[in-house]
Motif scaffolding. Structure first.
Motif, PDB file in Angstrom:
ATOM      1  N   ASP A   1      -8.464 -12.639 -17.575  1.00 16.07           N
ATOM      2  CA  ASP A   1      -8.815 -13.754 -16.691  1.00 16.07           C
ATOM      3  C   ASP A   1      -7.858 -14.934 -16.839  1.00 16.07           C
ATOM      4  N   THR A   2      -7.143 -15.014 -17.965  1.00 22.46           N
ATOM      5  CA  THR A   2      -6.199 -16.113 -18.161  1.00 22.46           C
ATOM      6  C   THR A   2      -4.942 -15.955 -17.303  1.00 22.46           C
ATOM      7  N   LEU A   3      -4.766 -14.802 -16.681  1.00 24.84           N
ATOM      8  CA  LEU A   3      -3.566 -14.595 -15.862  1.00 24.84           C
ATOM      9  C   LEU A   3      -3.511 -15.568 -14.683  1.00 24.84           C
ATOM     10  N   SER A   4      -4.662 -16.071 -14.244  1.00 24.32           N
ATOM     11  CA  SER A   4      -4.695 -16.994 -13.113  1.00 24.32           C
ATOM     12  C   SER A   4      -3.987 -18.313 -13.422  1.00 24.32           C
ATOM     13  N   TRP A   5      -3.694 -18.568 -14.710  1.00 22.29           N
ATOM     14  CA  TRP A   5      -2.947 -19.770 -15.085  1.00 22.29           C
ATOM     15  C   TRP A   5      -1.457 -19.642 -14.802  1.00 22.29           C
ATOM     16  N   VAL A   6      -0.994 -18.431 -14.663  1.00 21.81           N
ATOM     17  CA  VAL A   6       0.456 -18.194 -14.611  1.00 21.81           C
ATOM     18  C   VAL A   6       0.981 -18.369 -13.183  1.00 21.81           C
ATOM     19  N   ALA A   7       2.092 -19.066 -13.048  1.00 20.82           N
ATOM     20  CA  ALA A   7       2.714 -19.279 -11.739  1.00 20.82           C
ATOM     21  C   ALA A   7       3.131 -17.949 -11.132  1.00 20.82           C
ATOM     22  N   MET A   8       2.943 -17.824  -9.816  1.00 20.61           N
ATOM     23  CA  MET A   8       3.275 -16.571  -9.135  1.00 20.61           C
ATOM     24  C   MET A   8       4.761 -16.248  -9.216  1.00 20.61           C
ATOM     25  N   GLU A   9       5.590 -17.255  -9.324  1.00 18.87           N
ATOM     26  CA  GLU A   9       7.036 -17.003  -9.423  1.00 18.87           C
ATOM     27  C   GLU A   9       7.357 -16.178 -10.658  1.00 18.87           C
ATOM     28  N   ARG A  10       6.686 -16.492 -11.777  1.00 17.41           N
ATOM     29  CA  ARG A  10       6.920 -15.741 -13.014  1.00 17.41           C
ATOM     30  C   ARG A  10       6.378 -14.321 -12.894  1.00 17.41           C
ATOM     31  N   ILE A  11       5.208 -14.186 -12.283  1.00 15.38           N
ATOM     32  CA  ILE A  11       4.624 -12.852 -12.115  1.00 15.38           C
ATOM     33  C   ILE A  11       5.475 -12.019 -11.169  1.00 15.38           C
ATOM     34  N   ARG A  12       5.913 -12.625 -10.076  1.00 12.86           N
ATOM     35  CA  ARG A  12       6.723 -11.885  -9.095  1.00 12.86           C
ATOM     36  C   ARG A  12       8.026 -11.393  -9.710  1.00 12.86           C
ATOM     37  N   SER A  13       8.612 -12.202 -10.603  1.00 10.34           N
ATOM     38  CA  SER A  13       9.843 -11.778 -11.273  1.00 10.34           C
ATOM     39  C   SER A  13       9.601 -10.528 -12.111  1.00 10.34           C
ATOM     40  N   GLU A  14       8.474 -10.480 -12.823  1.00 11.28           N
ATOM     41  CA  GLU A  14       8.137  -9.295 -13.616  1.00 11.28           C
ATOM     42  C   GLU A  14       7.866  -8.094 -12.709  1.00 11.28           C
ATOM     43  N   LEU A  15       7.164  -8.332 -11.612  1.00 13.74           N
ATOM     44  CA  LEU A  15       6.847  -7.231 -10.699  1.00 13.74           C
ATOM     45  C   LEU A  15       8.110  -6.687 -10.033  1.00 13.74           C
ATOM     46  N   ASP A  16       9.071  -7.567  -9.755  1.00 14.44           N
ATOM     47  CA  ASP A  16      10.349  -7.097  -9.209  1.00 14.44           C
ATOM     48  C   ASP A  16      11.014  -6.119 -10.181  1.00 14.44           C
ATOM     49  N   LYS A  17      11.003  -6.459 -11.475  1.00  9.25           N
ATOM     50  CA  LYS A  17      11.605  -5.569 -12.472  1.00  9.25           C
ATOM     51  C   LYS A  17      10.844  -4.253 -12.549  1.00  9.25           C
ATOM     52  N   MET A  18       9.535  -4.323 -12.441  1.00  3.09           N
ATOM     53  CA  MET A  18       8.720  -3.108 -12.463  1.00  3.09           C
ATOM     54  C   MET A  18       8.973  -2.258 -11.226  1.00  3.09           C
ATOM     55  N   MET A  19       9.023  -2.915 -10.056  1.00  3.89           N
ATOM     56  CA  MET A  19       9.206  -2.183  -8.796  1.00  3.89           C
ATOM     57  C   MET A  19      10.598  -1.565  -8.686  1.00  3.89           C
ATOM     58  N   SER A  20      11.575  -2.125  -9.380  1.00  5.47           N
ATOM     59  CA  SER A  20      12.928  -1.563  -9.333  1.00  5.47           C
ATOM     60  C   SER A  20      13.163  -0.554 -10.457  1.00  5.47           C
ATOM     61  N   GLY A  21      12.146  -0.288 -11.256  1.00  7.61           N
ATOM     62  CA  GLY A  21      12.270   0.645 -12.364  1.00  7.61           C
ATOM     63  C   GLY A  21      12.129   2.091 -11.933  1.00  7.61           C
ATOM     64  N   PRO A  22      12.225   3.015 -12.886  1.00  8.68           N
ATOM     65  CA  PRO A  22      12.203   4.442 -12.556  1.00  8.68           C
ATOM     66  C   PRO A  22      10.826   4.976 -12.172  1.00  8.68           C
ATOM     67  N   ASP A  23       9.739   4.267 -12.545  1.00  6.29           N
ATOM     68  CA  ASP A  23       8.402   4.781 -12.251  1.00  6.29           C
ATOM     69  C   ASP A  23       7.466   3.637 -11.859  1.00  6.29           C
ATOM     70  N   PRO A  24       7.732   3.004 -10.694  1.00  7.25           N
ATOM     71  CA  PRO A  24       6.890   1.879 -10.287  1.00  7.25           C
ATOM     72  C   PRO A  24       5.432   2.280 -10.057  1.00  7.25           C
ATOM     73  N   LEU A  25       5.187   3.536  -9.699  1.00  5.61           N
ATOM     74  CA  LEU A  25       3.808   3.967  -9.442  1.00  5.61           C
ATOM     75  C   LEU A  25       2.965   3.880 -10.712  1.00  5.61           C
ATOM     76  N   ARG A  26       3.561   4.191 -11.851  1.00  3.24           N
ATOM     77  CA  ARG A  26       2.830   4.070 -13.114  1.00  3.24           C
ATOM     78  C   ARG A  26       2.459   2.616 -13.368  1.00  3.24           C
ATOM     79  N   GLY A  27       3.384   1.713 -13.108  1.00 12.06           N
ATOM     80  CA  GLY A  27       3.095   0.296 -13.285  1.00 12.06           C
ATOM     81  C   GLY A  27       1.990  -0.177 -12.358  1.00 12.06           C
ATOM     82  N   LEU A  28       2.018   0.273 -11.107  1.00  9.14           N
ATOM     83  CA  LEU A  28       0.989  -0.117 -10.146  1.00  9.14           C
ATOM     84  C   LEU A  28      -0.383   0.385 -10.575  1.00  9.14           C
ATOM     85  N   GLU A  29      -0.433   1.614 -11.081  1.00  8.70           N
ATOM     86  CA  GLU A  29      -1.709   2.155 -11.542  1.00  8.70           C
ATOM     87  C   GLU A  29      -2.224   1.397 -12.760  1.00  8.70           C
ATOM     88  N   LEU A  30      -1.317   1.003 -13.655  1.00  8.34           N
ATOM     89  CA  LEU A  30      -1.732   0.222 -14.817  1.00  8.34           C
ATOM     90  C   LEU A  30      -2.217  -1.168 -14.412  1.00  8.34           C
TER      91      LEU A  30
END
Length: 430
Positions: free
Chosen positions: A198-227
């Protein structure tokens, strides 16, 4: 607890970067201070992954580091970090430190410099990132980071809840690492994530989006999405991700798109979750995508909605003309990206759609003109020839000429285009 081995020779770092960072460490050592490579560069070298940057930790206070080197930038001096320029390259050098009082689940309210490197490593997020390496090959690995890497395991340093409470973004980083590296998440780390999510709501979306970009450009983004979904983090973001069920064939196409075409992967994700362009526009803005990236993704979704918004395949010529209009409206770059997206989907999902993709690519190649600047006549030239006052008619005639040329009904020749413009205007007058 330092462990000595043979002198380090970097295999996965740029030689010039490795040499420059080694020189920084050597100078610190010569001045009586401790200094080590630390964090991601040490982890990636051990894993046999490309090392993109090389951070250094030292017992020297920031003021001492600044006095030793000729070119120093005080990038984060309050928190003990300065950037040392060596041989034209920047290296972050940070004093051993501990942190306290994370009131916003991100920034420490107090930073205290310490004398022992083990104390510094104790504050870091995961064991694989809490390792240091000396210039002589000395390993400092008090939390068994190498062992966890060998076990393909992501484990928090110390108590997981505390690590995630200090910086809630670490929960998304944990999932990103699991997705990119193909690692498992230790049970205690996963439990801590669920308890602190629940503390994730404190984090700016810019920081989260940067992490998601790295996940989405990785070799197995589907695993990250499921997690993300399994942990519930997707719904705890400041701007939640609106999962609405998935089209499995569309989602499976995401890793089929080359990782460097990241925004096509994002378009597939939104499309696979049933999110239309109008809704995606607001989401992408709130997730801090740049205007350029947002327009590219929205263009793909709009292309998809327009093309498949009508029945295709019954009249090939009607389909061809619809395609030409769509390319003119959305642009050839959007068309090329959309075709890449379709090629990722269609082999798995629909043999009939493969035919449409092949035809559409052929139609795109045949379009000798794709935008107004490609036309053999300009608006100013039409004004002179027609001897008429300017107005909306100029744009309307140019767009008519563009469609006729793009569809292959007219040759892109100035005189031919002028004659067609005269014919159109004469018909309008009558």
């Amino acid at each position: 607890m330092a462990e000595h081995r043979q002198d380090i020779k970097w295999k996965y770092a740029d030689p010039a970067m490795a040499a420059g960072s080694a020189e920084v460490i050597r100078i610190l050592l010569e001045n009586g201070y401790e200094a080590y490579w630390v964090g991601g560069c040490v982890r990636d070298e051990y894993m046999g992954r490309n090392v993109s940057d090389m951070d250094i930790t030292t017992s020297a206070l920031p003021e001492a580091t600044s006095s030793i080197f000729e070119r120093v930038i005080p990038t984060g001096i309050k928190h003990g970090t300065v950037t040392v320029m060596m041989n034209g390259q920047p290296f972050e050098v940070t004093t051993y430190r501990v942190e306290e009082g994370y009131e916003d689940h991100r920034r420490p309210s107090r930073v205290t410099f310490v004398r022992e490197i083990e104390e510094d490593l104790r504050r870091r997020d995961f064991t694989m990132n809490a390792m240091a390496l000396g210039i002589d090959g000395t390993w400092v690995d008090p939390f068994d980071g190498r062992k966890d890497i060998d076990l393909r395991l992501i484990r928090c340093v110390g108590e997981a809840r505390l690590r995630f409470r200090e910086d809630a973004l670490r929960m998304v980083r944990c999932i990103r690492f699991a997705s990119v590296f193909g690692f498992s998440i230790a049970k205690a780390t996963w439990t801590g994530m669920l308890e602190e999510r629940d503390t994730l709501s404190w984090v700016a979306m810019e920081r989260i989006r940067s992490e998601l970009d790295k996940m989405m450009s990785g070799p197995d983004p589907l695993r990250g999405l499921e997690l993300l979904k399994g942990s519930g983090l997707h719904s705890r973001m400041k701007i939640p991700f609106p999962y609405k069920g998935h089209e499995q064939a569309i989602m499976q196409a995401i890793p089929e798109v080359p990782s460097e075409r990241l925004d096509i992967r994002w378009a597939l994700l939104l499309f696979g979750c049933g999110i239309k362009a109008a809704e995606a526009d607001m989401l992408l803005r709130e997730w801090t995508f740049s205007n350029r990236r947002r327009e590219l993704i929205l263009g793909l979704l709009a292309f998809q909605e327009t093309w498949f918004g009508e029945e295709r395949g019954r009249d090939p010529e009607a389909d061809r003309l619809a395609w030409v209009r769509l390319v003119i409206e959305r642009g050839a770059d959007a068309a090329e990206n959309w075709l890449l997206m379709q090629e990722a989907i269609s082999p798995v999902d629909s043999p009939a759609q493969t035919f449409q993709v092949d035809e559409a690519r052929k139609w795109l190649r045949e379009m000798e003109v794709r935008e107004l600047k490609d036309l053999g006549v300009s608006g100013n030239e039409l004004l002179k020839v027609m001897d008429r006052r300017g107005g909306p008619w100029v744009g309307e005639v140019l767009n008519h000429l563009l469609l006729q040329c793009a569809a292959g009904f007219l040759v892109n020749d100035k005189q031919v285009l002028i004659e067609e413009a005269k014919r159109v205007m004469n018909n309008e007058v009558r």
